[in-house]
Scaffold this motif. Sequence first.
Motif, PDB file in Angstrom:
ATOM      1  N   LEU A  21      -7.710  -5.278  -8.915  1.00  0.00           N
ATOM      2  CA  LEU A  21      -6.387  -5.215  -8.278  1.00  0.00           C
ATOM      3  C   LEU A  21      -6.497  -5.306  -6.760  1.00  0.00           C
ATOM      4  O   LEU A  21      -5.529  -5.616  -6.083  1.00  0.00           O
ATOM      5  CB  LEU A  21      -5.664  -3.925  -8.679  1.00  0.00           C
ATOM      6  CG  LEU A  21      -4.998  -3.920 -10.051  1.00  0.00           C
ATOM      7  CD1 LEU A  21      -4.360  -2.578 -10.304  1.00  0.00           C
ATOM      8  CD2 LEU A  21      -3.943  -5.024 -10.144  1.00  0.00           C
ATOM      9  N   CYS A  22      -7.711  -5.046  -6.243  1.00  0.00           N
ATOM     10  CA  CYS A  22      -7.907  -5.115  -4.794  1.00  0.00           C
ATOM     11  C   CYS A  22      -7.728  -6.529  -4.253  1.00  0.00           C
ATOM     12  O   CYS A  22      -7.610  -6.722  -3.054  1.00  0.00           O
ATOM     13  CB  CYS A  22      -9.274  -4.575  -4.397  1.00  0.00           C
ATOM     14  SG  CYS A  22      -9.191  -2.843  -4.060  1.00  0.00           S
ATOM     15  N   ALA A  81       1.277   6.548  -6.856  1.00  0.00           N
ATOM     16  CA  ALA A  81       0.124   7.321  -7.316  1.00  0.00           C
ATOM     17  C   ALA A  81       0.423   8.814  -7.253  1.00  0.00           C
ATOM     18  O   ALA A  81       0.136   9.553  -8.202  1.00  0.00           O
ATOM     19  CB  ALA A  81      -1.102   6.992  -6.481  1.00  0.00           C
ATOM     20  N   ASP A  91       0.831  -1.209   0.000  1.00  0.00           N
ATOM     21  CA  ASP A  91       0.000   0.000   0.000  1.00  0.00           C
ATOM     22  C   ASP A  91       0.859   1.251   0.000  1.00  0.00           C
ATOM     23  O   ASP A  91       0.583   2.221  -0.705  1.00  0.00           O
ATOM     24  CB  ASP A  91      -0.885   0.052   1.261  1.00  0.00           C
ATOM     25  CG  ASP A  91      -1.989  -0.953   1.174  1.00  0.00           C
ATOM     26  OD1 ASP A  91      -1.909  -1.816   0.289  1.00  0.00           O
ATOM     27  OD2 ASP A  91      -2.913  -0.883   1.988  1.00  0.00           O
ATOM     28  N   TYR A 127      -7.255   0.776  -2.222  1.00  0.00           N
ATOM     29  CA  TYR A 127      -7.735   1.049  -3.571  1.00  0.00           C
ATOM     30  C   TYR A 127      -7.460   2.484  -4.008  1.00  0.00           C
ATOM     31  O   TYR A 127      -7.328   2.761  -5.193  1.00  0.00           O
ATOM     32  CB  TYR A 127      -9.229   0.748  -3.698  1.00  0.00           C
ATOM     33  CG  TYR A 127      -9.686   0.950  -5.120  1.00  0.00           C
ATOM     34  CD1 TYR A 127      -9.137   0.191  -6.135  1.00  0.00           C
ATOM     35  CD2 TYR A 127     -10.604   1.931  -5.457  1.00  0.00           C
ATOM     36  CE1 TYR A 127      -9.491   0.394  -7.451  1.00  0.00           C
ATOM     37  CE2 TYR A 127     -10.969   2.136  -6.777  1.00  0.00           C
ATOM     38  CZ  TYR A 127     -10.405   1.362  -7.761  1.00  0.00           C
ATOM     39  OH  TYR A 127     -10.741   1.570  -9.064  1.00  0.00           O
ATOM     40  N   SER A 144      -3.730   6.403  -9.511  1.00  0.00           N
ATOM     41  CA  SER A 144      -2.783   6.104 -10.591  1.00  0.00           C
ATOM     42  C   SER A 144      -3.523   5.944 -11.903  1.00  0.00           C
ATOM     43  O   SER A 144      -3.106   6.461 -12.945  1.00  0.00           O
ATOM     44  CB  SER A 144      -2.014   4.818 -10.296  1.00  0.00           C
ATOM     45  OG  SER A 144      -1.419   4.880  -9.041  1.00  0.00           O
ATOM     46  N   ARG A 145      -4.631   5.196 -11.844  1.00  0.00           N
ATOM     47  CA  ARG A 145      -5.405   4.975 -13.059  1.00  0.00           C
ATOM     48  C   ARG A 145      -5.897   6.303 -13.630  1.00  0.00           C
ATOM     49  O   ARG A 145      -5.782   6.560 -14.827  1.00  0.00           O
ATOM     50  CB  ARG A 145      -6.596   4.062 -12.761  1.00  0.00           C
ATOM     51  CG  ARG A 145      -7.347   3.652 -14.014  1.00  0.00           C
ATOM     52  CD  ARG A 145      -8.756   3.226 -13.693  1.00  0.00           C
ATOM     53  NE  ARG A 145      -9.566   4.348 -13.289  1.00  0.00           N
ATOM     54  CZ  ARG A 145     -10.428   4.329 -12.286  1.00  0.00           C
ATOM     55  NH1 ARG A 145     -10.580   3.252 -11.569  1.00  0.00           N
ATOM     56  NH2 ARG A 145     -11.135   5.406 -11.986  1.00  0.00           N
ATOM     57  N   VAL A 153      -4.482   2.932  -6.247  1.00  0.00           N
ATOM     58  CA  VAL A 153      -4.724   2.328  -7.560  1.00  0.00           C
ATOM     59  C   VAL A 153      -5.593   3.260  -8.389  1.00  0.00           C
ATOM     60  O   VAL A 153      -5.321   3.534  -9.555  1.00  0.00           O
ATOM     61  CB  VAL A 153      -5.413   0.949  -7.402  1.00  0.00           C
ATOM     62  CG1 VAL A 153      -5.808   0.394  -8.756  1.00  0.00           C
ATOM     63  CG2 VAL A 153      -4.500  -0.015  -6.678  1.00  0.00           C
ATOM     64  N   SER A 154      -6.652   3.757  -7.754  1.00  0.00           N
ATOM     65  CA  SER A 154      -7.599   4.618  -8.453  1.00  0.00           C
ATOM     66  C   SER A 154      -6.932   5.916  -8.919  1.00  0.00           C
ATOM     67  O   SER A 154      -7.140   6.365 -10.044  1.00  0.00           O
ATOM     68  CB  SER A 154      -8.769   4.897  -7.515  1.00  0.00           C
ATOM     69  OG  SER A 154      -9.466   6.029  -7.912  1.00  0.00           O
ATOM     70  N   ILE A 185       2.213   1.775  -3.435  1.00  0.00           N
ATOM     71  CA  ILE A 185       1.158   2.146  -4.386  1.00  0.00           C
ATOM     72  C   ILE A 185       0.782   3.617  -4.215  1.00  0.00           C
ATOM     73  O   ILE A 185       0.660   4.363  -5.188  1.00  0.00           O
ATOM     74  CB  ILE A 185      -0.077   1.246  -4.216  1.00  0.00           C
ATOM     75  CG1 ILE A 185       0.230  -0.146  -4.766  1.00  0.00           C
ATOM     76  CG2 ILE A 185      -1.285   1.826  -4.945  1.00  0.00           C
ATOM     77  CD1 ILE A 185      -0.806  -1.173  -4.437  1.00  0.00           C
ATOM     78  N   SER A 242      -8.957  -2.349 -12.748  1.00  0.00           N
ATOM     79  CA  SER A 242      -8.291  -1.652 -11.643  1.00  0.00           C
ATOM     80  C   SER A 242      -8.962  -2.018 -10.324  1.00  0.00           C
ATOM     81  O   SER A 242      -8.303  -2.141  -9.301  1.00  0.00           O
ATOM     82  CB  SER A 242      -8.269  -0.145 -11.882  1.00  0.00           C
ATOM     83  OG  SER A 242      -9.561   0.391 -11.789  1.00  0.00           O
ATOM     84  N   THR A 284      -4.053  -5.937  -3.441  1.00  0.00           N
ATOM     85  CA  THR A 284      -3.695  -4.870  -2.500  1.00  0.00           C
ATOM     86  C   THR A 284      -4.929  -4.458  -1.705  1.00  0.00           C
ATOM     87  O   THR A 284      -6.048  -4.591  -2.188  1.00  0.00           O
ATOM     88  CB  THR A 284      -3.134  -3.630  -3.234  1.00  0.00           C
ATOM     89  OG1 THR A 284      -3.127  -2.543  -2.321  1.00  0.00           O
ATOM     90  CG2 THR A 284      -3.996  -3.252  -4.428  1.00  0.00           C
TER      91      THR A 284
END
Lengths: 278, 265
Positions: free
Chosen positions: B167-168, A38, A31, B174, B180-181, B177-178, A34, B164, B171
């Motif tokens: 992916l949870c 991000a 995490d 979220y 980055s997307r 991830v969100s 990530i 995406s 990881t």
Amino acid sequence: MAAASRIGRPIVLYMRCLAVQIKAVLEYQADFWILMMASVLMNLVGFVFLWTIFTKIPDVNGWTFWQVVVIYSLVFVAEGVGSLFFEGTWNLAFLVNRGELDFMLLRPVSPISQVMSCAIGINGLGNLLLGGTLIGLSLSHLQIHWTLGRVALALLLLASAIATKIGLNLATNASAFWVQTPFSGFAFSMHQLGDLARYPITIYASAVQALITVAVPFAFVSFFPAAAVFSKGSWRLAGVELPLRWLGLATPLVAIYCCWMGVFLFRRGLRRYESAGN
Amino acid sequence: MRRAYVMHAKLALQQMFAYRAGFFLGLLGNFFFLLSMFYLWHVLLKNPRFTHALGWDWSQMKAYLLIGFVTGALVSTFTDYTMANRIRTGDVALDLVRPVDYQKARFSEAIGIALFELCTAILVCAIVVAVFGGMQPPTLQAGLLFTVSLLLVVPLKFGIIYMSGLLCFWTTNYLGVSWSRQAIVNIMSGALVPIVLFPVWLQGLANVLPFQAVVWTPARIYLGTIHGTEAAMWLAIQAAWGAGLWILARLMWKVAVRKLVIQGG
């Protein structure tokens, strides 16, 4: 001694709360990476965007590439400090909606500082690292005559800009006491309004400029402090000529106002708080 | 069986009405983004170098930005966050025992929501056009092809967002991830900068990725910068990406479910 501990103890407690949050975050290393990725990606995309634009033109309304990068990065850095040290502000809606604020009201520490330190946004670290780097890079490209006074001014304005953003975060999130949804939609949309201050605000219509200068002063997070440090000339709003430099110097006052507003609205809201009841 | 999926779409649409306040606040946020882009490009397009490089002027750029706004609004609500939450809390176990296909059920919901998103986004566009004025309508042929392209954005964006969300399974966070997307889609779709302004190497990269089909393809069709066989080719590429991501998502789901551990009860 007594005075020192009166000021010191809340800060120590605040840091302790954050330290616990850091430990929690580090439990999940994936995490951590990530979130860092991000924030770096978002910052990089913004940079690529500006860079693409400025390969075609030398300036936007008299602001050069590196000056705009400073404005852009200031918003990012202020956001970063908000995430890293005051992320809990964004959890207020959830705490109110679930009635979990009850626990905080029972403890002998200010509820505001408990709310603000109840979470940590490690992505803020990425914001600070990359945003800081970009500001440094910009300043090295800009021919600014640095005197001791100007360095002190820049630091004061930077701190004020960040405080303005934190204050506005608290003020907008305090809406949770009135609109009882588990997600702070209003605060988030205001946050996105703040993104308008990523560019020299002179590009906008007068009404929009007035909105982010007077009503919700996001322009003091980036545009005005930068204008003061770069000694920019005047600024026309609705036909009135105003000295940009002096407005920039007002940033500390705006910061105090915004923080006061945040605390005021939080306290006002707290009076309405009735818990959720199980 | 089909009725089950229609029900999913209907329920999702009803849910949208129930949570409309949150949706409209989200839309307001996107509107502020649109506003900043509008003013920024208005200033930039006063410079002939931009109109020359783009091949279009301010009145066409307005249409471009609005198309970015509409495609940005499509399949942007709930789908991924609901998925992510259910995977994180373990509620996804309940979805697994239901006699409907997981991916198709989520897609049905996304379509139900997309109806709502499309209507409101078009309403916002109408207001913006009324305020800013002077936007050229496309030719009939371009208009028809654009409508097809806009509809094809739905499965395409669903593929991106669904994967995406999946992916949870790997990881627990979220949000990152969100974000980055969103960052990648924003730049590579052309929502921030029309792809033609990119340096050549970045243009090459954008053209082989699926994201360009979210904004760049429908916008170019609307503006008529691609037409005839060229437009048909890009539409086919857009459709192929939609189908390709669907299959890829299926494979990803298979791997993900094998990884799933539900804790406690």
